[in-house]
Design an enzyme around this catalytic site. Structure first.
Site, PDB file in Angstrom:
ATOM      1  N   ASP A 173      41.099  27.253  85.702  1.00  0.00           N
ATOM      2  CA  ASP A 173      40.133  26.939  84.643  1.00  0.00           C
ATOM      3  C   ASP A 173      38.808  27.671  84.885  1.00  0.00           C
ATOM      4  O   ASP A 173      38.153  28.132  83.950  1.00  0.00           O
ATOM      5  CB  ASP A 173      39.879  25.418  84.602  1.00  0.00           C
ATOM      6  CG  ASP A 173      41.178  24.666  84.353  1.00  0.00           C
ATOM      7  OD1 ASP A 173      42.015  25.176  83.596  1.00  0.00           O
ATOM      8  OD2 ASP A 173      41.364  23.588  84.948  1.00  0.00           O
ATOM      9  N   HIS A 200      42.506  18.770  84.634  1.00  0.00           N
ATOM     10  CA  HIS A 200      43.153  20.044  84.299  1.00  0.00           C
ATOM     11  C   HIS A 200      44.116  19.867  83.132  1.00  0.00           C
ATOM     12  O   HIS A 200      45.319  19.932  83.290  1.00  0.00           O
ATOM     13  CB  HIS A 200      43.888  20.625  85.514  1.00  0.00           C
ATOM     14  CG  HIS A 200      44.699  21.844  85.178  1.00  0.00           C
ATOM     15  ND1 HIS A 200      44.116  23.048  84.853  1.00  0.00           N
ATOM     16  CD2 HIS A 200      46.029  22.040  85.069  1.00  0.00           C
ATOM     17  CE1 HIS A 200      45.061  23.932  84.575  1.00  0.00           C
ATOM     18  NE2 HIS A 200      46.240  23.345  84.701  1.00  0.00           N
TER      19      HIS A 200
HETATM   20  P1  NAI Z   1      59.101  27.981  86.941  1.00  0.00           P
HETATM   21  O1  NAI Z   1      60.122  27.163  86.230  1.00  0.00           O
HETATM   22  O2  NAI Z   1      59.086  29.439  86.733  1.00  0.00           O
HETATM   23  O3  NAI Z   1      59.203  27.722  88.495  1.00  0.00           O
HETATM   24  C1  NAI Z   1      59.320  26.454  89.046  1.00  0.00           C
HETATM   25  C2  NAI Z   1      60.126  26.570  90.319  1.00  0.00           C
HETATM   26  O4  NAI Z   1      60.205  25.272  90.890  1.00  0.00           O
HETATM   27  C3  NAI Z   1      61.577  27.056  90.090  1.00  0.00           C
HETATM   28  O5  NAI Z   1      61.857  28.159  90.921  1.00  0.00           O
HETATM   29  C4  NAI Z   1      62.418  25.852  90.447  1.00  0.00           C
HETATM   30  O6  NAI Z   1      63.661  26.189  91.020  1.00  0.00           O
HETATM   31  C5  NAI Z   1      61.504  25.151  91.443  1.00  0.00           C
HETATM   32  N1  NAI Z   1      61.833  23.739  91.648  1.00  0.00           N
HETATM   33  C6  NAI Z   1      62.199  22.806  90.737  1.00  0.00           C
HETATM   34  N2  NAI Z   1      62.445  21.641  91.354  1.00  0.00           N
HETATM   35  C7  NAI Z   1      62.204  21.838  92.665  1.00  0.00           C
HETATM   36  C8  NAI Z   1      62.284  21.013  93.810  1.00  0.00           C
HETATM   37  N3  NAI Z   1      62.649  19.739  93.731  1.00  0.00           N
HETATM   38  N4  NAI Z   1      61.956  21.549  95.008  1.00  0.00           N
HETATM   39  C9  NAI Z   1      61.584  22.844  95.117  1.00  0.00           C
HETATM   40  N5  NAI Z   1      61.501  23.665  94.064  1.00  0.00           N
HETATM   41  C10 NAI Z   1      61.808  23.175  92.857  1.00  0.00           C
HETATM   42  O7  NAI Z   1      57.656  27.342  86.573  1.00  0.00           O
HETATM   43  P2  NAI Z   1      56.214  27.987  86.827  1.00  0.00           P
HETATM   44  O8  NAI Z   1      55.823  28.789  85.657  1.00  0.00           O
HETATM   45  O9  NAI Z   1      56.202  28.593  88.167  1.00  0.00           O
HETATM   46  O10 NAI Z   1      55.303  26.658  86.800  1.00  0.00           O
HETATM   47  C11 NAI Z   1      55.401  25.692  87.815  1.00  0.00           C
HETATM   48  C12 NAI Z   1      54.472  24.531  87.541  1.00  0.00           C
HETATM   49  O11 NAI Z   1      53.096  24.939  87.611  1.00  0.00           O
HETATM   50  C13 NAI Z   1      54.645  23.919  86.165  1.00  0.00           C
HETATM   51  O12 NAI Z   1      54.590  22.514  86.277  1.00  0.00           O
HETATM   52  C14 NAI Z   1      53.420  24.409  85.409  1.00  0.00           C
HETATM   53  O13 NAI Z   1      53.050  23.549  84.354  1.00  0.00           O
HETATM   54  C15 NAI Z   1      52.391  24.412  86.502  1.00  0.00           C
HETATM   55  N6  NAI Z   1      51.197  25.224  86.220  1.00  0.00           N
HETATM   56  C16 NAI Z   1      50.013  24.804  86.745  1.00  0.00           C
HETATM   57  C17 NAI Z   1      48.847  25.486  86.515  1.00  0.00           C
HETATM   58  C18 NAI Z   1      47.561  24.998  87.097  1.00  0.00           C
HETATM   59  O14 NAI Z   1      46.509  25.535  86.723  1.00  0.00           O
HETATM   60  N7  NAI Z   1      47.545  24.032  87.981  1.00  0.00           N
HETATM   61  C19 NAI Z   1      48.830  26.702  85.687  1.00  0.00           C
HETATM   62  C20 NAI Z   1      50.125  27.100  85.226  1.00  0.00           C
HETATM   63  C21 NAI Z   1      51.269  26.359  85.469  1.00  0.00           C
END
Ligand code: NAI
Length: 339
Positions: A173, A200
């Protein structure tokens, strides 16, 4: 008098303990995802990291094999999705970053991710509490406003909660806030440091532009604030169903981890905005709140108050607090019902 041999031995002990302090194990849970992969890459490029442990429910050994060929010093290891491998990945870790979970699709709010991500974060938090109870835990998985309280409740239930070591990563942010103002004002974003407080997601993200000497007004101010609050939606729409911010988020997560490592290694005045257990708005029902936080060797060193704000910003803050207290309570209630 010391003999030459004693002096040499002492000097090498000193350099050993200095390098021991510099040694840092960083663990990424969800390392094969859209955020996890570039985040792991950036961590591999960071000379402050000595060991990088990559865990995911799929593909982590492959990502580790790939990143492990990069010619920086740190050791990289990928872990299979078993409880014992997860324990190994966590053991001895100084920083645990958690980007595991599902991202948004167009039309979704971060809260729509709650049902899936709450249990993923709960289970990983249990493992972290068992195997890395003293690590700094950095929560990226959304909705951060609820996943941070979920993690705190798990650590409390296991008797290892340290409020100074749990962080919701809101760095993106702030990165967006400085980028967007620089686009409006034709300045170098690297020199723009806009304070963003609250939480957030959407209206809980409150940029305090006035504190950086900018006085936008009317529609321009409203549009700026809207863009910071809903900047994530621009990416979700542009990716058209293939996910949310990953590359900018990886940069933001790596920046936050780097700040923690700098602070752990003795650097002073390291300040990052982050969502932490905070006294600032507990009376308004917000146990957790993002504001500028000074980091130190023990994690949170000092939580900065919000400071002087305009009437307009106060209105934004009032809306934020009402939403945020509900998001926090939702996390706490959920984990009580689903321990
Ligand atoms: P993605 O789907 O590309 O990757 C998520 C990964 O987590 C996958 O590789 C999946 O296999 C893994 N995963 C799922 N369950 C798991 C478990 N129990 N143990 C270990 N790994 C596991 O998603 P992406 O784009 O990487 O986003 C991840 C998270 O980050 C989402 O919740 C998203 O909303 C959040 N996010 C947070 C932001 C922030 O500013 N804090 C900004 C953008 C996204």
């Amino acid at each position: 008098m010391f003999s030459a041999r004693q002096i040499v031995a002492q000097a090498s002990r000193r350099s050993f303990s200095a390098s021991a302090r510099q040694a840092s194990k960083v663990t990424v849970l969800g390392a094969a995802g859209g955020i996890g992969q570039p985040l792991s890459l950036l961590l591999k490029l960071n000379p402050r990291v000595s060991q990088l442990a990559l865990y995911d429910i799929r593909l982590a050994p492959g990502v580790a094999a790939d990143i492990g060929h990069i010619n920086t010093k740190s050791e990289v290891r990928g872990y299979e999705a078993t409880p014992s491998a997860l324990a190994e990945a966590l053991k001895g870790s100084d920083i645990v970053l958690i980007p595991a979970g599902v991202p948004r699709k167009p039309g979704m709010t971060r809260d729509d991710l709650f049902n899936t991500n709450a249990s993923i974060v709960r289970d990983l938090a249990k493992a972290a509490a068992d195997h890395a109870p003293e690590a700094n835990i950095l929560i990226i998985s959304n909705p951060v406003n609820s996943t941070v309280p979920i993690t705190a409740e798990i650590f409390k239930s296991k008797g290892v909660y340290n409020p100074k070591r749990l962080f919701g990563v809101t760095t993106l942010d702030v990165v967006r806030a400085s980028r967007f103002i620089s686009q409006l004002r034709n300045t170098d974003p690297a020199n723009e440091n806009i304070t963003v407080v609250g939480g957030h997601s959407g209206a809980t993200i409150v940029p305090l532009l006035s504190q950086s000497g900018f006085n936008l007004s009317g529609d321009q101010l409203a549009e700026y604030v809207r863009r910071v609050q809903f900047g994530g939606d621009e990416v979700v729409q542009a990716k058209d169903g293939a996910g949310s911010a990953t590359l900018s988020m990886a940069m933001a997560g790596a920046r936050f981890a780097e700040s923690l490592l700098k602070a752990a290694q003795g650097q002073k005045n390291v300040i990052e905005p982050t969502f932490v257990d905070s006294p600032l708005y507990k009376d308004a029902g917000c146990e957790y709140f993002a504001s500028n936080v000074e980091l130190g060797p023990n994690g949170v060193e000092k939580i900065h108050p919000v400071g002087k704000i305009t009437e307009y910003e106060q209105k934004l803050l009032d809306v934020c607090l009402a939403d945020l207290s509900k998001n926090i309570q939702k996390g706490v209630d959920w984990v009580k019902a689903n321990p």
